[in-house]
Design a protein around this motif. Structure first.
Motif, PDB file in Angstrom:
ATOM      1  N   LEU A   1      42.948  37.550  34.501  1.00 25.16           N
ATOM      2  CA  LEU A   1      41.764  37.680  35.346  1.00 25.16           C
ATOM      3  C   LEU A   1      40.757  36.564  35.081  1.00 25.16           C
ATOM      4  N   CYS A   2      40.124  36.089  36.152  1.00 26.69           N
ATOM      5  CA  CYS A   2      39.044  35.118  36.002  1.00 26.69           C
ATOM      6  C   CYS A   2      37.802  35.841  35.490  1.00 26.69           C
ATOM      7  N   ASP A   3      36.786  35.083  35.091  1.00 28.60           N
ATOM      8  CA  ASP A   3      35.581  35.686  34.516  1.00 28.60           C
ATOM      9  C   ASP A   3      34.899  36.637  35.500  1.00 28.60           C
ATOM     10  N   SER A   4      34.877  36.272  36.778  1.00 25.55           N
ATOM     11  CA  SER A   4      34.225  37.111  37.783  1.00 25.55           C
ATOM     12  C   SER A   4      34.933  38.452  37.940  1.00 25.55           C
ATOM     13  N   CYS A   5      36.264  38.414  37.990  1.00 26.60           N
ATOM     14  CA  CYS A   5      37.035  39.659  38.136  1.00 26.60           C
ATOM     15  C   CYS A   5      36.941  40.509  36.870  1.00 26.60           C
ATOM     16  N   LYS A   6      36.951  39.859  35.712  1.00 23.93           N
ATOM     17  CA  LYS A   6      36.783  40.599  34.457  1.00 23.93           C
ATOM     18  C   LYS A   6      35.448  41.325  34.438  1.00 23.93           C
ATOM     19  N   SER A   7      34.375  40.622  34.843  1.00 24.12           N
ATOM     20  CA  SER A   7      33.051  41.216  34.855  1.00 24.12           C
ATOM     21  C   SER A   7      32.989  42.402  35.820  1.00 24.12           C
ATOM     22  N   HIS A   8      33.578  42.227  36.994  1.00 20.35           N
ATOM     23  CA  HIS A   8      33.605  43.309  37.989  1.00 20.35           C
ATOM     24  C   HIS A   8      34.310  44.545  37.424  1.00 20.35           C
ATOM     25  N   TYR A   9      35.451  44.318  36.833  1.00 20.80           N
ATOM     26  CA  TYR A   9      36.251  45.411  36.267  1.00 20.80           C
ATOM     27  C   TYR A   9      35.503  46.119  35.141  1.00 20.80           C
ATOM     28  N   GLU A  10      34.865  45.353  34.280  1.00 21.17           N
ATOM     29  CA  GLU A  10      34.122  45.948  33.166  1.00 21.17           C
ATOM     30  C   GLU A  10      32.947  46.789  33.667  1.00 21.17           C
ATOM     31  N   GLN A  11      32.306  46.334  34.730  1.00 22.03           N
ATOM     32  CA  GLN A  11      31.188  47.095  35.273  1.00 22.03           C
ATOM     33  C   GLN A  11      31.660  48.398  35.917  1.00 22.03           C
ATOM     34  N   VAL A  12      32.801  48.349  36.605  1.00 17.90           N
ATOM     35  CA  VAL A  12      33.363  49.582  37.174  1.00 17.90           C
ATOM     36  C   VAL A  12      33.619  50.600  36.069  1.00 17.90           C
ATOM     37  N   LYS A  13      34.244  50.146  35.004  1.00 18.87           N
ATOM     38  CA  LYS A  13      34.534  51.055  33.882  1.00 18.87           C
ATOM     39  C   LYS A  13      33.256  51.577  33.244  1.00 18.87           C
TER      40      LYS A  13
ATOM     41  N   ASP B   1      45.983  51.138  33.424  1.00 16.74           N
ATOM     42  CA  ASP B   1      47.409  50.887  33.637  1.00 16.74           C
ATOM     43  C   ASP B   1      47.590  49.489  34.203  1.00 16.74           C
ATOM     44  N   PRO B   2      47.964  48.504  33.380  1.00 17.64           N
ATOM     45  CA  PRO B   2      48.075  47.113  33.845  1.00 17.64           C
ATOM     46  C   PRO B   2      49.214  46.885  34.827  1.00 17.64           C
ATOM     47  N   THR B   3      50.079  47.875  35.047  1.00 14.91           N
ATOM     48  CA  THR B   3      51.172  47.724  36.015  1.00 14.91           C
ATOM     49  C   THR B   3      50.847  48.367  37.359  1.00 14.91           C
ATOM     50  N   LEU B   4      49.685  48.988  37.468  1.00 14.85           N
ATOM     51  CA  LEU B   4      49.321  49.660  38.714  1.00 14.85           C
ATOM     52  C   LEU B   4      48.953  48.620  39.769  1.00 14.85           C
ATOM     53  N   VAL B   5      49.691  48.583  40.877  1.00 11.57           N
ATOM     54  CA  VAL B   5      49.417  47.605  41.929  1.00 11.57           C
ATOM     55  C   VAL B   5      49.219  48.250  43.293  1.00 11.57           C
ATOM     56  N   ARG B   6      49.499  49.560  43.426  1.00  8.88           N
ATOM     57  CA  ARG B   6      49.459  50.240  44.725  1.00  8.88           C
ATOM     58  C   ARG B   6      50.536  49.645  45.630  1.00  8.88           C
ATOM     59  N   GLY B   7      50.742  50.241  46.809  1.00  5.19           N
ATOM     60  CA  GLY B   7      51.887  49.852  47.622  1.00  5.19           C
ATOM     61  C   GLY B   7      51.607  48.904  48.764  1.00  5.19           C
ATOM     62  N   LEU B   8      50.334  48.538  48.986  1.00  3.57           N
ATOM     63  CA  LEU B   8      50.001  47.710  50.141  1.00  3.57           C
ATOM     64  C   LEU B   8      49.428  46.375  49.686  1.00  3.57           C
ATOM     65  N   ASP B   9      49.640  45.333  50.504  1.00  4.12           N
ATOM     66  CA  ASP B   9      49.312  43.971  50.095  1.00  4.12           C
ATOM     67  C   ASP B   9      47.822  43.645  50.115  1.00  4.12           C
ATOM     68  N   TYR B  10      47.018  44.452  50.812  1.00  4.00           N
ATOM     69  CA  TYR B  10      45.639  44.020  51.018  1.00  4.00           C
ATOM     70  C   TYR B  10      44.703  44.253  49.838  1.00  4.00           C
ATOM     71  N   TYR B  11      45.145  44.895  48.774  1.00  5.03           N
ATOM     72  CA  TYR B  11      44.242  45.215  47.667  1.00  5.03           C
ATOM     73  C   TYR B  11      43.860  43.988  46.841  1.00  5.03           C
ATOM     74  N   THR B  12      42.595  43.960  46.391  1.00  7.04           N
ATOM     75  CA  THR B  12      42.087  42.951  45.461  1.00  7.04           C
ATOM     76  C   THR B  12      41.222  43.665  44.431  1.00  7.04           C
ATOM     77  N   ARG B  13      41.133  43.087  43.264  1.00  7.69           N
ATOM     78  CA  ARG B  13      40.299  43.640  42.193  1.00  7.69           C
ATOM     79  C   ARG B  13      40.636  45.113  41.926  1.00  7.69           C
ATOM     80  N   THR B  14      39.676  46.015  42.030  1.00  8.30           N
ATOM     81  CA  THR B  14      39.874  47.405  41.606  1.00  8.30           C
ATOM     82  C   THR B  14      40.973  48.107  42.393  1.00  8.30           C
ATOM     83  N   VAL B  15      41.918  48.703  41.683  1.00  9.21           N
ATOM     84  CA  VAL B  15      42.875  49.635  42.278  1.00  9.21           C
ATOM     85  C   VAL B  15      42.913  50.869  41.385  1.00  9.21           C
TER      86      VAL B  15
END
Length: 435
Positions: A243-255, A268-282
């Motif tokens: 993850l880039c710094d921006s995505c890391k920061s976003h994820y940490e704030q969600v948590k 769960d670092p393997t969680l990707v969901r089934g559709l292609d449009y997801y970015t960042r939080t899943v």
């Protein structure tokens, strides 16, 4: 042989339909506290919407979509001709793409304005192999928030969903919340390439679908249900390390927001969901209840900041989730939660004989016009049989109407719980039943 329902579909019989309405109404009530308003979109959309929005590499688009086509267009295709892209229609396999299309088309999320917060409910269609908890026509309730990229939106949505599950009656101890970040276009391309390279190194031991996904969307291999592929992907590079710094920061704030709200979760670092449009939080909510089998996921979603651009060409961040009604109902039943919804009958009017039926019929109409749910016998049953029917219908009270009562414009009103009975005048019947 009599015609049967199509394979992979279910009839929502009255008791099921009442619970489904309760399910949707509960969602509307809970989500409404967070500012979400209802929207309804067509059951079918242009096929291109799903191809561009969901992703051509997904099983949903590649294998599971139902195509809707008119008779004339079918004839054109069979004759070797071509039909316009606007005439290529598909039954919706999920709700997000259609809602995002509606938001873009009607300008519901103007730049600089408040985000559009919308909730939908209804049937979706996928040509899957029918099994428990996986139907070809199924029902989803979901929300979409377009126009805000703050991590607080992600956390708010997750908390809102957990509150819904608690309110519908699903035991908290039986649920587990999985979360992950899939990065964005700044950091995901390099990560995708590392996963692609890893898959290619192990391609000979992986299924054909995963080999195909390696070039189209290698992250989808994390979602493969083949045991061999799952074992191999368990050792693949993980997105948190890329993850880039921006995505890391976003994820940490969600948590941090989830922690502050007391919401427990599993990363769960393997969680990707089934559709292609997801970015960042899943995220995904699963249940650990005996009887669910492999269909343990009852809801999930995440952020999709690039979907609006795919659909309309305009930039707008988005977040949403969907709840599988059928899966949730199975989970409630497996947990021992009563999901049947009793039919509500306020009053049953029992006529002693034919001489009172006309008066009883008109009395029933008057009570219904006043807002009461009223039933009356239409099959000339005996008084004893009418009481049995009233009990079966769950009537709270029974108004017995005989010749003497009719002459005095009154009924004998019996409380079915206490068995107390008292005379009540016609014009006081509504207030007596309500009391």
């Amino acid at each position: 042989m009599a015609i049967q329902k199509p394979e992979g579909t279910e009839d929502l019989l009255p008791v099921d339909e009442r619970f489904y309405r309760h399910f949707v109404d509960t969602a509307a009530r809970v989500f409404g506290r967070y500012g979400y308003e209802p929207i309804e979109t067509p059951l079918f959309e242009q096929t291109e919407l799903f191809v561009r929005g969901i992703g051509e590499s997904t099983d949903v688009v590649g294998k599971e979509m139902f195509t809707a086509i008119s008779g004339n267009n079918l004839k054109t295709l069979l004759d070797g001709g071509k039909i316009r892209s606007k005439s290529r229609l598909s039954l919706r396999p999920e709700g997000t793409a259609g809602v995002v299309r509606a938001i873009a088309q009607h300008g519901l999320a103007p730049q600089g304005g408040a985000p559009a917060k919308l909730m939908y409910a209804g049937p979706m269609f996928r040509a899957e192999r029918p099994q428990k908890g996986r139907l070809r026509e199924f029902h989803q309730v979901g929300v979409e928030c377009i126009g805000a990229d703050a991590p607080s939106i992600d956390a708010e949505g997750i908390i809102m969903l957990m509150r819904f599950y608690e309110e519908i009656g699903l035991p908290r101890e039986n649920m587990r919340l999985l979360i992950n970040s899939m990065g964005d276009e700044a950091c995901r391309p390099a990560y995708r390439e590392s996963v692609r390279s890893y898959i290619m190194e192990h391609a000979s031991d992986m299924c054909e679908d995963c080999q195909r996904r390696a070039d189209i969307n290698p992250l989808r291999a994390f979602d493969c249900k083949e045991e061999g592929c799952s074992a191999i992907m368990a050792n693949a590079p993980k997105i948190p390390d890329a993850l880039c710094d921006s995505c890391k920061s976003h994820y940490e704030q969600v948590k941090a927001y989830l922690d502050a709200a007391g919401i427990e979760y599993i990363e769960d670092p393997t969680l990707v969901r089934g559709l292609d449009y997801y970015t960042r939080t899943v995220f995904e909510i699963q249940v650990d209840i005996e009887g669910m089998g492999s269909q343990s996921a009852i809801g999930g979603g995440g952020r999709y900041d690039g979907l609006m651009k795919e659909v309309s060409g305009k930039e707008a961040p988005g977040f949403g989730f969907a709840i599988g009604y059928e899966r949730c109902k199975i989970a409630l039943e497996a947990a021992g939660v009563e999901v049947a919804s009793q039919k509500q009958t306020d009053l049953f009017i029992a006529c002693v004989d034919d001489s009172t039926r006309a008066a009883g019929f008109m009395l029933a109409q008057q009570c219904r016009d006043a807002g009461l749910a009223v039933e009356i016998d239409h099959q000339n049953r005996s008084l004893k049989s009418q009481f049995k029917l009233a009990d079966k219908l769950g009537a709270a009270k029974v108004a017995v109407l005989g010749p003497d009562e009719a002459a005095n414009r009154q009924v004998s009103l019996r409380d079915m719980a206490t068995h107390e009975q008292q005379p009540v005048a016609f014009d006081e019947l509504v207030s007596a039943v309500r009391a």
